[in-house]
Design an enzyme around this catalytic site. Structure first.
Site, PDB file in Angstrom:
ATOM      1  N   LYS A 123      -9.977  -5.356   2.668  1.00 59.91           N
ATOM      2  CA  LYS A 123     -10.494  -3.326   2.352  1.00 59.91           C
ATOM      3  C   LYS A 123     -12.045  -3.717   1.147  1.00 59.91           C
ATOM      4  O   LYS A 123     -12.862  -3.259   1.848  1.00 59.91           O
ATOM      5  CB  LYS A 123      -9.766  -3.025   1.149  1.00 59.91           C
ATOM      6  CG  LYS A 123      -8.486  -2.238   2.510  1.00 59.91           C
ATOM      7  CD  LYS A 123      -8.170  -1.317   1.361  1.00 59.91           C
ATOM      8  CE  LYS A 123      -6.527  -0.905   2.359  1.00 59.91           C
ATOM      9  NZ  LYS A 123      -5.941   0.446   1.431  1.00 59.91           N
TER      10      LYS A 123
ATOM     11  N   SER B 294      -8.682  -1.971  -2.944  1.00 57.04           N
ATOM     12  CA  SER B 294      -7.076  -1.540  -3.615  1.00 57.04           C
ATOM     13  C   SER B 294      -6.329  -1.023  -2.726  1.00 57.04           C
ATOM     14  O   SER B 294      -6.543  -0.226  -1.647  1.00 57.04           O
ATOM     15  CB  SER B 294      -7.585  -0.742  -4.648  1.00 57.04           C
ATOM     16  OG  SER B 294      -6.007  -0.495  -5.938  1.00 57.04           O
ATOM     17  N   ASP B 295      -4.817  -1.855  -2.635  1.00 55.41           N
ATOM     18  CA  ASP B 295      -4.087  -1.283  -1.977  1.00 55.41           C
ATOM     19  C   ASP B 295      -2.572  -1.275  -2.569  1.00 55.41           C
ATOM     20  O   ASP B 295      -2.263  -2.521  -3.712  1.00 55.41           O
ATOM     21  CB  ASP B 295      -4.039  -2.088  -0.616  1.00 55.41           C
ATOM     22  CG  ASP B 295      -3.086  -1.019   0.042  1.00 55.41           C
ATOM     23  OD1 ASP B 295      -3.354  -0.860   1.246  1.00 55.41           O
ATOM     24  OD2 ASP B 295      -1.857  -2.585   0.490  1.00 55.41           O
ATOM     25  N   THR B 296      -1.643  -0.932  -2.884  1.00 52.91           N
ATOM     26  CA  THR B 296      -0.621  -0.058  -3.638  1.00 52.91           C
ATOM     27  C   THR B 296       0.620  -0.574  -2.817  1.00 52.91           C
ATOM     28  O   THR B 296       0.262   0.478  -0.958  1.00 52.91           O
ATOM     29  CB  THR B 296      -0.550   1.296  -3.426  1.00 52.91           C
ATOM     30  OG1 THR B 296      -1.729   1.114  -4.601  1.00 52.91           O
ATOM     31  CG2 THR B 296       0.753   1.283  -5.352  1.00 52.91           C
TER      32      THR B 296
END
Length: 194
Positions: free
Chosen positions: A56, A75-77
């Site tokens: 990203k 960011s990734d969750t």
């Protein structure tokens, strides 16, 4: 450097705004990177979430070619239950299935944050243990009917109605929301942005 958030998430935007502590000189742009979020065969959850955050950030960097010295935050969750990645639900039935699986159990929320510029990508990974109370079918039906779970990893948002289901957390609350504040501040500080 010009800070760019590679996300259109209102939750991440709000959290990143907090990092500026109200300073008028702390500003950032937002872009919407388009990446393939399909897990690779045999990819571990930690590797997956870090790869997506980095991709990203890199995709966001590519969208900023006309900007002077961009620094892009990706960011990734993900939510992980027994080593299974629980992504965003595909429909109401999927959201209900996930919430039933989380009911009365502990799971891990992982958020990876990557800061990329033309020369380097720095990364942080934060893990938080979240325990849900036991959910009734009526709780699950009402929550899914609210549509809140539909765009969230693990089919819940701790900062909204889904917070009613959280019995305890061990770790970073902002990690569960989607942008761990302490670690993001560290990345921005190390890059000389704050």
């Amino acid at each position: 450097m010009n800070l760019v958030l590679a996300s259109t998430s209102p939750r991440r935007k709000e959290l990143l705004t907090h990092i500026g502590l109200g300073r008028s000189d702390f500003t950032f742009e937002q872009v919407a990177p388009d990446i393939d979020e399909t897990p690779r065969s045999g990819e571990l959850p930690r590797d997956y979430v870090q790869r997506l955050a980095a991709e990203k950030a890199q995709a966001g960097l590519a969208l900023c070619s006309d900007m002077s010295q961009p620094a892009v935050l990706g960011s990734d969750t993900i939510v992980v239950l027994e080593n299974e990645i629980l992504g965003k639900p595909v429909d109401d039935a999927d959201a209900k299935r996930v919430l039933r699986a989380l009911s009365g159990r502990a799971h891990t929320v992982m958020t990876a944050v990557a800061l990329a510029n033309a020369n380097h990508t720095a990364m942080r990974l934060v893990e938080t243990l979240v325990r849900f109370c036991v959910l009734s079918d009526a709780d699950i039906d009402a929550y899914v009917a609210s549509q809140e779970p539909m765009d969230k990893a693990g089919s819940y948002g701790i900062q909204g109605l889904g917070g009613c289901f959280v019995e305890s957390i061990d770790g970073s609350y902002s990690c569960v929301v989607g942008l761990p504040l302490v670690e993001t501040r560290q990345l921005l500080s190390e890059a000389g942005i704050i």
